[in-house]
Every structure is written in C-alpha cells, then in structure tokens.
Design an enzyme around this catalytic site. Structure first.
Site, short mmCIF file in Angstrom:
data_model
loop_
_atom_site.label_atom_id
_atom_site.label_comp_id
_atom_site.label_asym_id
_atom_site.label_seq_id
_atom_site.Cartn_x
_atom_site.Cartn_y
_atom_site.Cartn_z
N ASP A 68 41.88 33.91 34.92
CA ASP A 68 41.28 34.95 35.94
C ASP A 68 41.72 36.38 36.36
O ASP A 68 42.08 36.83 37.37
CB ASP A 68 41.40 34.23 37.41
CG ASP A 68 41.32 32.59 37.13
OD1 ASP A 68 40.07 32.31 36.69
OD2 ASP A 68 42.04 31.94 37.75
N GLU A 278 31.33 31.34 41.63
CA GLU A 278 32.39 31.83 42.30
C GLU A 278 32.83 33.14 41.48
O GLU A 278 32.07 33.62 40.71
CB GLU A 278 33.56 30.70 41.92
CG GLU A 278 33.59 30.65 40.34
CD GLU A 278 34.54 29.50 39.83
OE1 GLU A 278 35.25 28.76 40.66
OE2 GLU A 278 34.83 29.16 38.60
#
Length: 375
Positions: A68, A278
């Site tokens: 991420d 997301e």
C-alpha cells in the site's frame, strides 16, 4: 487493502500465483535506518518466484514486507509511506483479520532507481491511545512546517477510524493525536493538497473496510461483513472532507464522491470492473482532478476525472492490470517530467498477506490520459 481467501480468486488470477509457496516467518522489524538495494536479501522464509512469472519491476526493499505505498516528493526527495506486513499466524478470512499490522516504517529514495533507505519504525500501535488493532494503509502530507501521517486503525470497539500523527521530520518519529479524527470512518486515507492550498482527505474501502456499514451516515454493526448494495443499486463511493487549517480535523462533514460512466450515470454495484472498492488516490494535472482506485475483487487499478476535488468523477479506463496477489493499492507521483506508479505484489512470498512494494513508470498521453500497464 483487504484480502479474500485464495479459493475465491478469479481463475485467471489464481494461475499467476507461484506453484511452490514457502512458509514465511514474522518479518516484524524495529531496526533503525538501513540502506537496501533491490537485489538485497529476502525476508526470512520468503520464497523466490518458482513459476517462471516475469515481473515488470523488482521489490524496492526485501528485508521487511511492505504494501500500500503512498509516495510523495518532499523537498525534491521521494518518501514512501507503506503498510508493514507481518506474519501474524492467523488464518485468512473475508474480514481481513490476518492483516494484523502493528507499525509503520518510512522509506526514502533520492530518485527512481536509486538506493532505498528504511528509516525504521515511525509510529507503533502501542503509542496510539485510541487504537485497538490493524494499522492499515497510511498517507502523509507536509504543511505548516509539519509532517502529518494519516492512518486507519480499528478502535477499541473494532470500528475503523482515521487517526493523524505529526512530526518535524518526514521520516518521523510521529506522535499520534489522542483521539481519531471526529467524523472519520473506514480505511485507506489519501490526503490531497490543491494548488490553492486547500487540503482534502479521501477515505473508504468496502467489505472489511466497513464503508458499506456507513450507508445511512451512522455505523451499522448489524450489516453483514460483506454486504454490498444489490447489483442494480448505485455503488458506494469513497468519502471526502476538506481539512481544517491545522490539518488535524475536518472542516466539514464527509461527503460521498460520485463516480459516473461516460453517459453521466452512476456506476452500479454490479459493475465490478469499474466500481470503487478501496485505495483511492487523487492528483491534479493541467487543471483536471484524477481519482484512481482499486476495483478489489476484479483486481484492477482504474481512474476517473473531474473538474472538482469533490467530483463527480467520470470513469476513464484502466491504469494497471492485476498484480500477483489479491490486493492492489497504489500511488502516483511526477518527478523530473515523468510519471510513476507505486504499487505492490507478492513476488517475494507468494502469500497474499506478505507483500512487497514496487515502482514503475506510468505512461501518460498528451491529453492527460493514461496508458495501461501489466505488472
């Protein structure tokens, strides 16, 4: 940054996973700064790729697992704020409990392709008074001569909130505020500062990210963990709020960001190759706002454009095809006239919860649109 069990992978993606997986031990690290080259040693227990898979890029670091990546250029240098994956010894489930990360490291590099420095632990969950567990994907900003780290964690009631921590250095250590941001929810904070100086925080992730539980504006604990709207209903979008001048609070209630198709109609929940899942990221180029995000269970990174940071955004296309692994999460920066995408896959471990970050050049056309890359 949510994961699903391997049996529910799309068949074509499942074939990309390595044929031989090695057991991985915990790679939690609290070491001070270290310099790491892309050819450095792998984390303990990591398995080299054995399926003959060819990768576009190599992992940026190999001594801890990272995912991420939120990348920023501060004072001409690239700083990366990733999740820190660990082997928590928990079985995979749809709620992502096995993503039990406990701290954040900050990485830096002078230029793309240069040496990567791991500056050690910048924030630990034990130093966040309100947090219970699961420090997922963070982001960072610089303003007011201060560096701000925005991060999601579950509170003591197991509800995801967004916290903020501050530092005088881009590498930390960061000191967390005593409470999460009032009115915050869900996961994957992405902070964007406009050319006029206004800053906006985008958040959201469905399934284990809990965004579907906020459909009425209040948290609904009774909503089944994976319940989305019906396929013919409008898909939930990320949320956005303008930040206060001190960057510690919302200056307004969070608003839902609408994502439309080329005909101006909202994307539906059943449109799983385009709807938001997301990992939102926002940047601005030639007066246009670009919202890029993950489609989750269809494993794409896509983008949409708008004339306003609030949207609505119009879907434009695919930035990146599926990575090896289940989750996909990214950031986009410009350096020296070139555009780059930071992302993750599972080249080192072959396990969906033990990931490694990478970077690749992102082709951009004269009209601002993106080409599609295959990682």
């Amino acid at each position: 940054m949510l994961s699903k069990p391997l049996p529910r992978l799309l068949p074509s993606l499942a074939l990309l996973l390595p044929l031989a997986l090695a057991l991985a031990t915990s790679c939690q690290s609290n070491t001070p700064e270290t310099d790491t080259a892309a050819s450095g040693s792998q984390p303990a227990g990591a398995a080299p790729d054995s399926a003959g898979t060819k990768f576009l890029s190599k992992p940026l670091i190999k001594d801890i697992y990272t995912a991420d990546p939120s990348a920023h250029v501060f004072d001409g240098k690239i700083y990366i704020y990733p999740s820190h994956d660990i082997e928590a010894g928990m079985p995979e489930n749809d709620n992502g409990d096995h993503f039990a990360m406990r701290d954040y490291h900050v990485l830096s590099m002078d230029s793309i392709g240069g040496k990567v420095t791991d500056h050690g632990v910048a924030l630990d969950i034990k130093d966040v008074a309100w947090a219970g567990r699961q420090m997922w994907a963070p982001d960072a900003a610089f303003k007011n001569d201060t560096y701000y780290l925005y991060f999601p964690a579950k509170d003591k009631q197991d509800v995801f909130r967004i916290g903020v921590a501050t530092s005088t250095s881009p590498t930390g250590p960061f000191k967390a505020q005593p409470q999460p941001i009032e009115g915050s929810m869900s996961i994957d904070p992405a902070i964007f500062t406009d050319t006029n100086g206004g800053s906006y925080l985008y958040v959201g992730g469905i399934w284990g990210g809990q965004l579907q539980r906020w459909r009425t504006g209040q948290y609904d604990a009774s909503n089944p963990k994976e319940q989305e709207p019906a396929d013919n209903e409008v898909a939930p979008g990320p949320r956005v709020a303008r930040m206060s001048s001190d960057m510690l609070r919302f200056a307004e209630p969070m608003k839902e960001v609408k994502i439309l198709d080329q005909d101006g109609k909202p994307l539906l929940a059943g449109d799983k190759s385009r709807r938001f899942f997301e990992g939102a990221w926002v940047h601005k180029h030639n007066g246009t706002y670009y919202l890029s995000y993950s489609t989750g269970d269809t494993h794409l990174l896509v983008y949409a454009t708008s004339t306003s940071p609030y949207g609505p955004f119009t879907y434009q296309g695919i930035i990146m095809n599926p990575v090896q692994g289940w989750t996909t999460h990214h950031s986009i920066i410009e350096q020296q006239g070139k555009w780059y995408i930071f992302y993750h896959d599972t080249e080192l471990s072959g396990k969906t919860w033990l990931r490694n970050i990478k970077v690749a050049e992102l082709p951009r056309n004269a009209d601002g649109s993106f080409g599609t890359i295959t990682p």
